[in-house]
Each structure stands twice: as C-alpha cells, then as structure tokens.
Design a protein around this motif. Structure first.
Motif, PDB file in Angstrom:
ATOM      1  N   GLY A  71     -28.213  17.796   3.423  1.00  0.00           N
ATOM      2  CA  GLY A  71     -27.929  16.525   4.085  1.00  0.00           C
ATOM      3  C   GLY A  71     -29.143  16.025   4.838  1.00  0.00           C
ATOM      4  N   ASN A  72     -29.157  14.761   5.136  1.00  0.00           N
ATOM      5  CA  ASN A  72     -30.262  14.135   5.878  1.00  0.00           C
ATOM      6  C   ASN A  72     -31.623  14.449   5.266  1.00  0.00           C
ATOM      7  OD1 ASN A  72     -28.481  13.016   7.760  1.00  0.00           O
ATOM      8  ND2 ASN A  72     -28.480  14.900   8.962  1.00  0.00           N
ATOM      9  N   ASN A  73     -31.688  14.446   3.939  1.00  0.00           N
ATOM     10  CA  ASN A  73     -32.940  14.706   3.212  1.00  0.00           C
ATOM     11  C   ASN A  73     -33.557  16.059   3.536  1.00  0.00           C
ATOM     12  OD1 ASN A  73     -32.916  12.269   1.785  1.00  0.00           O
ATOM     13  ND2 ASN A  73     -33.760  11.193   3.557  1.00  0.00           N
ATOM     14  N   THR A  74     -32.725  17.058   3.785  1.00  0.00           N
ATOM     15  CA  THR A  74     -33.231  18.411   4.020  1.00  0.00           C
ATOM     16  C   THR A  74     -32.742  19.328   2.898  1.00  0.00           C
ATOM     17  OG1 THR A  74     -31.330  19.046   5.364  1.00  0.00           O
ATOM     18  CG2 THR A  74     -33.224  18.093   6.522  1.00  0.00           C
ATOM     19  N   TYR A  75     -33.558  20.307   2.586  1.00  0.00           N
ATOM     20  CA  TYR A  75     -33.225  21.268   1.535  1.00  0.00           C
ATOM     21  C   TYR A  75     -33.454  22.669   2.073  1.00  0.00           C
ATOM     22  CZ  TYR A  75     -33.273  17.251  -1.527  1.00  0.00           C
ATOM     23  OH  TYR A  75     -32.998  16.045  -2.110  1.00  0.00           O
ATOM     24  N   ALA A  76     -32.610  23.584   1.653  1.00  0.00           N
ATOM     25  CA  ALA A  76     -32.755  24.980   2.069  1.00  0.00           C
ATOM     26  C   ALA A  76     -32.953  25.837   0.825  1.00  0.00           C
ATOM     27  CB  ALA A  76     -31.512  25.436   2.828  1.00  0.00           C
TER      28      ALA A  76
END
Length: 93
Positions: A71-76
């Motif tokens: 979400g919110n342009n974040t990647y894990a």
C-alpha cells in the motif's frame, strides 16, 4: 474436433472447424508475441488478416526476489524463487 496435424495452410468449414492450441514457455528471457492469421472465404479472392495479442511469456532467474505490495507505493521483500538452475523447475525438452 479435428485431430490431424495441420500445416501452415489448411482449410476449415462450418462442419469441420479447426482449434489452434499454442503451448508457450520461456526459459531464459521474457517474450511478447502475437498470433496473425491470414484467411479468405470460399469464392472470395480478398485476403483478410486477424491479429490476436500481444501476449507475454515470462521467465525468472534462479533466486529471483519476490515482493508484496504494502500500500501507499511501498513494497516488502517476500523471499526468493528458485529458478531452473536450482531444481525449481526444468525447461529441457
């Protein structure tokens, strides 16, 4: 359904249609491809072309990193995938 092999040129009819199946795999690269069919109706000398695609066939290398969207342009980072050189799967035929 027809079961006889067809070549680059063949005839179909309402009573004897053809089903085309494409099995596509990629081992060392990613590919984008399309299918182009050129045809004419009986008694019609004009040729028509039907294009389907583009399609994409993807592969991955050994120890390819996987990510999940947070979400919110974040990647894990979510781990790695074993490619063909590490026994994950084989592309030999």
């Amino acid at each position: 359904m027809r079961s006889d092999p067809i070549g680059p040129t063949f005839t179909v009819t309402k009573d004897e249609p053809a089903t085309l199946r494409f099995d596509v795999s990629a081992c060392k690269a990613n590919y984008q491809w399309s299918i182009e069919i050129t045809y004419s109706a009986e008694g019609d000398h004009d040729k028509r072309t039907y294009v389907s695609g583009p399609y994409r066939t993807m592969t991955f290398a050994d120890k390819t990193k996987m990510y999940t969207y947070g979400g919110n342009n974040t990647y894990a980072e979510a781990g790695t995938v074993d490619g063909p050189s590490n026994g994950g799967w084989s592309c030999s035929r």
